[in-house]
Design an enzyme around this catalytic site. Structure first.
Site, short mmCIF file in Angstrom:
data_model
loop_
_atom_site.label_atom_id
_atom_site.label_comp_id
_atom_site.label_asym_id
_atom_site.label_seq_id
_atom_site.Cartn_x
_atom_site.Cartn_y
_atom_site.Cartn_z
N GLU A 55 0.84 -0.77 -0.05
CA GLU A 55 0.29 -0.13 0.26
C GLU A 55 0.71 1.14 -0.30
OE1 GLU A 55 -1.13 -3.11 1.81
OE2 GLU A 55 -2.88 -2.90 1.00
N HIS A 124 -10.98 -5.80 9.29
CA HIS A 124 -11.25 -6.09 8.04
C HIS A 124 -12.60 -5.29 7.49
CE1 HIS A 124 -7.83 -8.24 6.67
NE2 HIS A 124 -8.71 -7.93 5.11
#
Lengths: 318, 373
Positions: A55, A124
């Site tokens: 990322e 998540h």
């Protein structure tokens, strides 16, 4: 809403050659939420770029390309992964212009999917939108309707500032009218999504849907709730909120994230600061229970704000 | 060999006036979009093909010598101003490492982008930011290169293709990869030259940025300035391998070690590396061996090394080595170099006077440049 987002990216890529998208599985796979389905075949691997699972490279790479004149869209598979790119989002993208005295622009869109309710477990399922909204230099947008999603994303792509564009994973299936003609929705403008006179509900993203359902129930009991959709968390447009509050004198703020230090805290503070004379009842906050979200469906749902929570809060302020 | 670009003290002055015009057009075209840039790029490549060699003329040498002396004196003067309390925050001096940035910038073309870490005053001088504006930034003045908003660690001059001065260790590596991606995407033939310290090679950003550059064959020259300390921690105590170039080897990126005390060697190695990258072969990695004479920053007690070690390195001082080379090769006479040393004293005095007499940023500057719109 999925289609509206997809259309916005597609149309902007057709309009401007400098626009490209990069992220995990955006290409060959077609996007893990299928937002970029068909893009790879149409635009090719140069403009629809599969990245490593890295990322900092996705956001950092996007920043660099944006600085030299491109208009990249960096997709984070979920907003939960933004934390491993946190430095690039809040320390680099947000500060690049200011720190060098206005010499650099970062016209980057960081798209990220957030929200709970899909039994993905604690890491998540988060709604950390306010964390990003904390930082001056970033723009933070989180639409609640397909119309706004398309119009706001187009504005984000055309913006010369870095924009965190937050989508909600359970909103992709929602339907709504989207005009065929070209349009944009300005960033930093709140909107009254439903008029009413008895109470002001301030909300955004997925909670717009929950709040609308609550307003439907309340309407059956003769209570008319006015819903203000923030749409952008930064810049925050308080005008419609204050205007509505001065009319209803009562407010409930509904957000999916945790209550502490949240959107509700910010909005209620501003109402108290700027419209104290109009307050007829303590302002209520509806938000997520302060625990990491569990996997078990019933437990998870019990932690997330529900329609009945909003109905109850409205009745408490009336 | 790519053409050599000579810089005067103030700004980029390429050998070819034609190229300077094209370069200006290129900058103007950035706002206009990619297509114009692509076209200009083609034209530019034609010009490059017809000129350029790596031979340096006497004036080029004198210019490099001047840059190195200027960097050192700016840094020495900055240390004094810091001790007088006129410079705030952190101050990281480049003394001892001057040959690295000087050699790199001497080898680049105008379209090659420079980006570095927080020890950035050297690059600032090399790309041609006037010492006045460097000093003014150190003093936080409105006339500073970043309008007094960046300070020592955040100097940049986008018009001179210098993209900063980045203060979070390693964070600018993925950004550098992204800048190179932008050039690759637009079809430009520029290379992004990204400098960082040996300490940065232990952080995740390094690995994400370097890996991406190879996966996409991006036009990046990775330059590790190995001064052998990450703050006060020696390289062998912080890095699994002390030979940093092995990390590039692990990503399949061609690499070499270069003597960073010798400006000519840095320049030569950079010319070759840039030629390699410009030919479309992907990134290249240089580990440049160097040494900083001063502490990590001004607040460094320097308990981690003895003065003997510093003295030993000072025997191979980059300015001394270059000076000896210039006189031995009969490129310049001692008195010519002395004259440059003397002229730098004057420049420093002017720069400090300029900075001290410059206005503070206006109060409303607090609110400008947060957003574009």
């Amino acid at each position: 809403m999925r289609e509206a987002i997809s259309q916005a990216i597609w149309e902007e890529m057709e309009r401007d050659e400098r626009v490209f998208i990069m992220g995990e599985e955006v290409g060959v796979w077609g996007g893990t939420y299928a937002v970029t389905k068909g893009f790879y075949d149409h635009f090719g691997s140069k403009r629809v770029r599969d990245t490593p699972i890295a990322e900092a490279a996705i956001v950092g790479g996007g920043i660099g390309a944006a600085m030299v004149g491109m208009r990249p869209i960096a997709e984070l598979m979920t907003i939960n992964f933004a934390f491993v790119a946190m430095d690039h989002i809040v320390n680099q993208a947000a500060k690049m212009r200011y720190m060098f005295g206005g010499q650099m622009s970062v016209p980057l869109v960081i798209r990220a999917v957030g929200g709970g309710g899909r039994q993905l477990g604690a890491t998540h399922s988060q709604t950390p939108d306010v964390i990003f909204a904390h930082f001056p230099g970033l723009k933070v947008v989180a639409p609640g309707t397909p119309y706004d999603a398309k119009g706001l994303l187009k504005s984000a792509i055309r913006s010369d500032d870095p924009v965190m564009f937050i989508e909600h994973s359970t909103l992709y299936q929602t339907r709504g009218e989207v005009p065929e003609d070209e349009y944009t929705v300005p960033i930093g403008k709140s909107k009254i999504q439903r008029p009413g006179k008895d109470v002001t509900i301030v909300t955004y993203s997925k909670m717009l849907d929950i709040s609308t359902k609550a307003a439907d129930q309340l309407a059956k009991e003769g209570i008319e709730a006015e819903i203000v959709d923030l749409r952008s968390l930064r810049p925050l447009d308080m005008d419609p909120v204050l205007e509505s509050f001065r009319k209803t004198n009562r407010a409930v703020i509904v957000e999916e994230g945790w209550r502490s230090y949240g959107v509700g805290s910010e909005i209620s503070s501003r109402i108290y600061e700027e419209a104290f004379d109009y307050v007829d009842a303590p302002i209520k906050r509806v938000a997520q229970t302060e625990v990491p979200l569990p996997y078990n469906q019933a437990l998870e749902q019990s932690a997330l704000p529900q329609v009945e929570d909003v109905v109850k809060a409205v009745k408490e302020v009336l | 060999m790519p053409g050599v670009v000579v810089y005067d003290k103030r700004m980029l002055v390429p050998h070819s006036g034609r190229r300077m015009v094209i370069s200006a057009l290129r900058w103007a075209s950035i706002g206009a979009g990619v297509r114009v840039d692509l076209l200009l790029n083609r034209i530019m490549q034609l010009f490059i093909a017809t000129e350029g060699n790596s031979e340096m003329k006497k004036n080029d040498h004198l210019d490099l010598y001047h840059q190195m002396v200027l960097i050192r004196r700016v840094e020495e003067r900055a240390a004094e101003l810091y001790q007088q309390g006129k410079i705030g925050g952190f101050l990281h001096l480049y003394i001892g490492q001057e040959a690295v940035s000087t050699g790199l910038v001497a080898a680049r073309q105008p379209q090659d982008r420079m980006i570095t870490a927080y020890r950035d005053h050297g690059v600032a001088i090399n790309v041609g930011i006037p010492a006045e504006q460097v000093m003014a930034e150190l003093l936080g003045k409105a006339t500073g290169i970043s309008k007094g908003k960046g300070g020592s660690m955040h100097m940049a001059d986008v018009e001179k293709n210098f993209w900063g001065g980045h203060a979070i260790v390693g964070a600018h590596l993925p950004i550098a990869a992204g800048m190179a991606l932008g050039d690759q995407y637009a079809g430009n033939d520029g290379v992004t030259i990204c400098m960082f310290g040996d300490g940065a090679t232990n952080i995740g950003f390094f690995h994400e940025g370097v890996n991406l550059s190879k996966v996409w064959d991006l036009p990046v020259l990775w330059v590790c300035e190995n001064n052998q300390y990450g703050m006060g921690t020696t390289i062998d105590r912080a890095s699994a391998v002390s030979e940093i170039r092995q990390k590039a080897e692990g990503y399949g990126i061609p690499n070499e070690r270069v003597d960073g005390m010798n400006v000519m060697e840095v320049r030569e190695a950079t010319l070759k590396a840039l030629e390699f990258i410009r030919s479309g072969k992907g990134p290249y990695f240089m580990e440049i061996m160097t040494y900083r004479y001063r502490g990590h920053s001004m607040g460094d007690p320097e308990r981690y090394r003895d003065s003997g070690e510093v003295k030993k390195w000072q025997e191979s001082d980059p300015i001394g080595i270059y000076r000896a080379y210039l006189t031995k090769e009969k490129i310049a006479k001692e008195k010519e170099l002395d004259a440059i040393d003397e002229s730098v004293e004057g420049e420093i005095q002017t720069a400090v006077q300029f900075a001290e007499s410059s206005p503070e940023p206006a109060p409303e500057e607090l609110f400008t440049n947060v957003y574009a719109e």
